[in-house]
Design a protein around this motif. Structure first.
Motif, PDB file in Angstrom:
ATOM      1  N   HIS A 283       0.918  -1.396  -0.138  1.00 34.32           N
ATOM      2  CA  HIS A 283       0.041   0.132   0.053  1.00 34.32           C
ATOM      3  C   HIS A 283       0.874   1.338  -0.032  1.00 34.32           C
ATOM      4  O   HIS A 283       0.634   2.129  -0.731  1.00 34.32           O
ATOM      5  N   TYR A 284       1.787   1.230   0.854  1.00 35.86           N
ATOM      6  CA  TYR A 284       2.804   2.693   0.899  1.00 35.86           C
ATOM      7  C   TYR A 284       3.614   3.045   0.040  1.00 35.86           C
ATOM      8  O   TYR A 284       4.170   3.755  -0.168  1.00 35.86           O
ATOM      9  N   ILE A 285       4.006   1.866  -0.839  1.00 33.22           N
ATOM     10  CA  ILE A 285       4.690   2.171  -1.939  1.00 33.22           C
ATOM     11  C   ILE A 285       3.990   3.021  -2.888  1.00 33.22           C
ATOM     12  O   ILE A 285       4.764   3.841  -3.506  1.00 33.22           O
TER      13      ILE A 285
ATOM     14  N   TYR B 200      -8.617  -6.854   1.100  1.00 35.55           N
ATOM     15  CA  TYR B 200      -7.462  -6.029   0.983  1.00 35.55           C
ATOM     16  C   TYR B 200      -7.448  -5.721  -0.384  1.00 35.55           C
ATOM     17  O   TYR B 200      -7.084  -4.440  -0.722  1.00 35.55           O
ATOM     18  N   PHE B 201      -7.246  -6.690  -1.184  1.00 33.30           N
ATOM     19  CA  PHE B 201      -6.670  -6.168  -2.723  1.00 33.30           C
ATOM     20  C   PHE B 201      -7.856  -5.652  -3.499  1.00 33.30           C
ATOM     21  O   PHE B 201      -7.589  -4.746  -4.348  1.00 33.30           O
ATOM     22  N   TYR B 202      -9.074  -5.936  -3.272  1.00 31.59           N
ATOM     23  CA  TYR B 202     -10.027  -5.355  -3.847  1.00 31.59           C
ATOM     24  C   TYR B 202     -10.241  -3.945  -3.449  1.00 31.59           C
ATOM     25  O   TYR B 202     -10.440  -3.075  -4.299  1.00 31.59           O
ATOM     26  N   GLY B 203     -10.081  -3.715  -2.343  1.00 30.24           N
ATOM     27  CA  GLY B 203     -10.150  -2.161  -1.640  1.00 30.24           C
ATOM     28  C   GLY B 203      -8.844  -1.278  -2.193  1.00 30.24           C
ATOM     29  O   GLY B 203      -9.128  -0.149  -2.682  1.00 30.24           O
ATOM     30  N   MET B 204      -7.827  -2.111  -2.361  1.00 30.34           N
ATOM     31  CA  MET B 204      -6.898  -1.309  -3.096  1.00 30.34           C
ATOM     32  C   MET B 204      -7.015  -1.033  -4.464  1.00 30.34           C
ATOM     33  O   MET B 204      -6.774   0.012  -5.001  1.00 30.34           O
ATOM     34  N   TYR B 205      -7.717  -2.022  -5.251  1.00 27.27           N
ATOM     35  CA  TYR B 205      -7.910  -1.654  -6.764  1.00 27.27           C
ATOM     36  C   TYR B 205      -8.944  -0.551  -6.837  1.00 27.27           C
ATOM     37  O   TYR B 205      -8.797   0.229  -7.466  1.00 27.27           O
ATOM     38  N   ILE B 206     -10.043  -0.606  -5.894  1.00 26.18           N
ATOM     39  CA  ILE B 206     -11.041   0.568  -5.975  1.00 26.18           C
ATOM     40  C   ILE B 206     -10.415   1.697  -5.568  1.00 26.18           C
ATOM     41  O   ILE B 206     -10.512   2.689  -6.396  1.00 26.18           O
ATOM     42  N   ASN B 207      -9.541   1.875  -4.606  1.00 25.88           N
ATOM     43  CA  ASN B 207      -8.711   2.972  -4.378  1.00 25.88           C
ATOM     44  C   ASN B 207      -7.858   3.716  -5.452  1.00 25.88           C
ATOM     45  O   ASN B 207      -8.072   4.559  -5.668  1.00 25.88           O
ATOM     46  N   HIS B 208      -7.023   2.804  -6.160  1.00 33.08           N
ATOM     47  CA  HIS B 208      -6.304   3.110  -7.234  1.00 33.08           C
ATOM     48  C   HIS B 208      -7.013   3.664  -8.470  1.00 33.08           C
ATOM     49  O   HIS B 208      -6.716   4.492  -8.848  1.00 33.08           O
ATOM     50  N   LYS B 209      -8.154   2.933  -8.813  1.00 31.16           N
ATOM     51  CA  LYS B 209      -8.925   3.047  -9.874  1.00 31.16           C
ATOM     52  C   LYS B 209      -9.571   4.635  -9.544  1.00 31.16           C
ATOM     53  O   LYS B 209      -9.622   5.441 -10.468  1.00 31.16           O
TER      54      LYS B 209
ATOM     55  N   VAL C  76     -12.350  -0.457   2.884  1.00 29.07           N
ATOM     56  CA  VAL C  76     -12.398  -1.875   2.589  1.00 29.07           C
ATOM     57  C   VAL C  76     -10.970  -2.431   2.698  1.00 29.07           C
ATOM     58  O   VAL C  76     -10.921  -3.634   3.233  1.00 29.07           O
ATOM     59  N   GLU C  77     -10.057  -1.827   2.134  1.00 31.16           N
ATOM     60  CA  GLU C  77      -8.491  -2.338   2.109  1.00 31.16           C
ATOM     61  C   GLU C  77      -8.019  -2.608   3.517  1.00 31.16           C
ATOM     62  O   GLU C  77      -7.611  -3.721   3.845  1.00 31.16           O
TER      63      GLU C  77
END
Length: 244
Positions: free
Chosen positions: A81-83, A143-152, A189-190
């Motif tokens: 996440h923090y990268i 975790y990974f779905y929340g990250m995907y949502i956040n990035h998109k 979510v992440e």
């Protein structure tokens, strides 16, 4: 040290309640569109890098000195996440509004506090789990779905402005058709997923603080959009599709 980390986690949960109440009942966090321009500030790209960096470098250091295999896996997830937050996100910011020093200082404090808490717990005190369970799969999916949502969602926001363009526009498309702040929804979510994987108090405290901090901010964004743009879609919710 173990008791210290647990105490820090409980203090974060208490502060999360206080932050939620403050933001819900009148206080507005003074950054982003709510910033009062001041000469005592930094370039937003530099400020963001400085304030988020402790959340990367402290757990990274703990990763090298710790001995807990399960905790190392958690720290690697945390660092993924923090990268993005330290080395990618700040250099995509197009805003030229200076970041107030007091906001950056408070963020540095929180990221140092949380980075130390997560890194030390994961490296030395996380319960070792020899096999994956349904909890790990569910948490990882969140975790990974929340990250995907956040990035998109962030990508859509960045693309609203052409280079050199200023001002705000109504975001549209994808989850923006349903909520005003899918980036915040994704982050909640992440970290909820991360807390499910970790199943420890420090991770839970961070998930609670995240929701308590950016949840009310999403409501403020939603109200701001409706006030600024009379044509703002009336069916759109603030944070959770069809609900809130």
């Amino acid at each position: 040290m173990r008791e210290l980390i647990l105490t820090m986690a409980w203090l974060m949960i208490i502060s999360a309640v206080l932050v939620f109440l403050a933001l819900q009942f009148g206080l507005t966090a003074g950054y982003g569109r709510y910033t009062n321009v001041s000469r005592f500030g930094l370039n937003p790209k530099l400020a963001w890098f400085i304030q988020e960096a402790p959340s990367f470098f402290i757990p990274l250091y703990c990763l090298f000195i710790g001995t807990n295999y399960t905790g190392h896996h958690l720290t690697r997830l945390f660092l993924i996440h923090y990268i993005n937050r330290v080395f990618v996100f700040p250099f995509r910011i197009r805003s030229t509004t200076t970041s107030p020093l007091y906001i950056m200082a408070s963020a540095v404090f929180f990221c140092t506090y949380n980075g130390f808490m997560q890194g030390v717990w994961n490296s030395f005190y996380q319960e070792e789990e020899p096999a994956l369970t349904a909890r790990h799969y569910i948490g990882s999916a969140l975790y990974f779905y929340g990250m995907y949502i956040n990035h998109k969602a962030d990508k859509i926001l960045f693309n609203l402005r052409a280079p050199g363009e200023t001002g705000y526009k109504i975001p549209s498309g994808w989850l923006y058709e349903h909520i005003s702040c899918p980036n915040y929804f994704g982050e909640i979510v992440e970290w909820t997923g991360y807390a499910i994987i970790a199943w420890n108090l420090p991770a839970l405290a961070f998930a609670i603080f995240t929701a308590s901090n950016i949840g009310p901010r999403a409501l403020s964004h939603h109200a701001w959009y409706k006030e600024k743009f009379p044509e703002y879609p009336p069916h759109r919710k603030a944070l959770i599709p069809f609900l809130l």
